[in-house]
Write a protein that holds these residues in place. Sequence first.
Motif, PDB file in Angstrom:
ATOM      1  N   GLY A 214       0.438   7.966   2.380  1.00 51.91           N
ATOM      2  CA  GLY A 214       0.359   7.913   0.927  1.00 51.91           C
ATOM      3  C   GLY A 214       1.606   7.372   0.264  1.00 51.91           C
ATOM      4  N   ALA A 215       2.709   7.306   0.992  1.00 53.46           N
ATOM      5  CA  ALA A 215       3.971   6.850   0.405  1.00 53.46           C
ATOM      6  C   ALA A 215       4.247   5.407   0.808  1.00 53.46           C
ATOM      7  CB  ALA A 215       5.116   7.758   0.841  1.00 53.46           C
ATOM      8  N   ARG A 216       3.457   4.521   0.250  1.00 49.59           N
ATOM      9  CA  ARG A 216       3.667   3.103   0.528  1.00 49.59           C
ATOM     10  C   ARG A 216       3.110   2.288  -0.634  1.00 49.59           C
ATOM     11  NH1 ARG A 216      -0.683   1.886   5.409  1.00 49.59           N
ATOM     12  NH2 ARG A 216      -2.592   2.062   4.176  1.00 49.59           N
ATOM     13  N   GLY A 217       3.504   1.021  -0.682  1.00 49.46           N
ATOM     14  CA  GLY A 217       3.038   0.191  -1.785  1.00 49.46           C
ATOM     15  C   GLY A 217       3.571   0.710  -3.116  1.00 49.46           C
ATOM     16  N   ALA A 218       2.685   0.883  -4.076  1.00 45.87           N
ATOM     17  CA  ALA A 218       3.081   1.353  -5.408  1.00 45.87           C
ATOM     18  C   ALA A 218       3.603   2.776  -5.391  1.00 45.87           C
ATOM     19  CB  ALA A 218       1.897   1.252  -6.361  1.00 45.87           C
ATOM     20  N   THR A 219       3.318   3.517  -4.327  1.00 48.35           N
ATOM     21  CA  THR A 219       3.768   4.910  -4.237  1.00 48.35           C
ATOM     22  C   THR A 219       4.834   5.112  -3.158  1.00 48.35           C
ATOM     23  OG1 THR A 219       1.791   5.355  -2.873  1.00 48.35           O
ATOM     24  CG2 THR A 219       1.679   5.921  -5.206  1.00 48.35           C
ATOM     25  N   LEU A 220       5.506   4.055  -2.783  1.00 49.09           N
ATOM     26  CA  LEU A 220       6.641   4.157  -1.865  1.00 49.09           C
ATOM     27  C   LEU A 220       7.782   4.889  -2.566  1.00 49.09           C
ATOM     28  CD1 LEU A 220       7.932   3.205   0.878  1.00 49.09           C
ATOM     29  CD2 LEU A 220       8.780   1.228  -0.395  1.00 49.09           C
ATOM     30  N   ASP A 221       8.385   5.856  -1.864  1.00 51.79           N
ATOM     31  CA  ASP A 221       9.473   6.652  -2.463  1.00 51.79           C
ATOM     32  C   ASP A 221       9.050   7.209  -3.822  1.00 51.79           C
ATOM     33  OD1 ASP A 221      11.147   6.013  -0.298  1.00 51.79           O
ATOM     34  OD2 ASP A 221      11.807   4.165  -1.268  1.00 51.79           O
ATOM     35  N   PHE A 222       7.851   7.740  -3.863  1.00 50.18           N
ATOM     36  CA  PHE A 222       7.243   8.154  -5.134  1.00 50.18           C
ATOM     37  C   PHE A 222       7.768   9.504  -5.593  1.00 50.18           C
ATOM     38  CE2 PHE A 222       3.351   9.254  -7.716  1.00 50.18           C
ATOM     39  CZ  PHE A 222       3.443   8.180  -8.581  1.00 50.18           C
TER      40      PHE A 222
END
Length: 319
Positions: A214-222
Amino acid sequence: MTKMRVLAIPLVAALLATAGCGVFSDGDASTDAPLERTELRIGVGSPIDTAPLRVAVAAGKFTAAGLSVTLVDVPADQAIGKLSAGEIDLAFASDVSIFRAAAAGTALQLQGEAYTAGRNTMALVTLPGSDYTEPTLKKSPKIAVNMLDDTGVLVARSVLGTAGVDVNRIQFKQNPFDRMPQALQAGEVDAAWMVEPYITRAEKELGASILADGARGATLDFPMSSYVSTGAFGQGNARTLAAFREVLGEAQVRAADPVTVRDALPSFSDIDRTTASLISLGSYPVSLNGIRLQRVADLMHNSGMIGARLDVQSMVPRS
């Protein structure tokens, strides 16, 4: 005339020194002014997200700063409500729930960031034998989330939408994290949006696998969660909350060493030492950054979770 000006300079400097910072301040407080209050009731949730705070309280760090902190366990879906009702002074909550409430008109002031997602700290999870082995294999996947209007929905839409799934066809099913494995086993859902330690437990006990991080793309380091007060409480207790943020920041710095968090988790949660040693950990921001948090609000706005764009910087204390 020149001589008089030269003599006046040290005189002015001396006057400024004795007057203190109040000469140019906006009137908030001198550093010597007492705290408005010395007791804080803080609602807490996820033990992983709030680990630095809990460790700092247990170690007496807040006491040393003149604050008596009481931690109150509050269910995630009740945090903002209890804060607004005055049952707690600060609430730990997901950034999504904070910004959703703010967009709906609740006056809130951010008091510190809690947790930022890292690799596999949140993920879409499936069980062995599942026919859902690639995000695009199902046109209308059924996804378990802990809440129907929170981070899980936002992240699942982002990850699956980026992969090519029509986000309007995703079917979200609400399940508590601890019941998600049963929902998967029963075929009620195709995948479950989980966070740690539930991901590691499902992997250990059921052989679960990660369909998509879930922590990738637009939600990387979210940004995942923060501490928040009501706007009125923030304005009326500026010095107290500045002291809180200072101690919290120091605690977050210490939590940069993952061993600190892993060693502490079993002492205040049901996470055993083996699981604590295996979980994926994100990071703990040491300061409050409105620009960083704006990412969450903007993604919520772009996905239709909130209407008008929210200005997160307006929720950050001025000092």
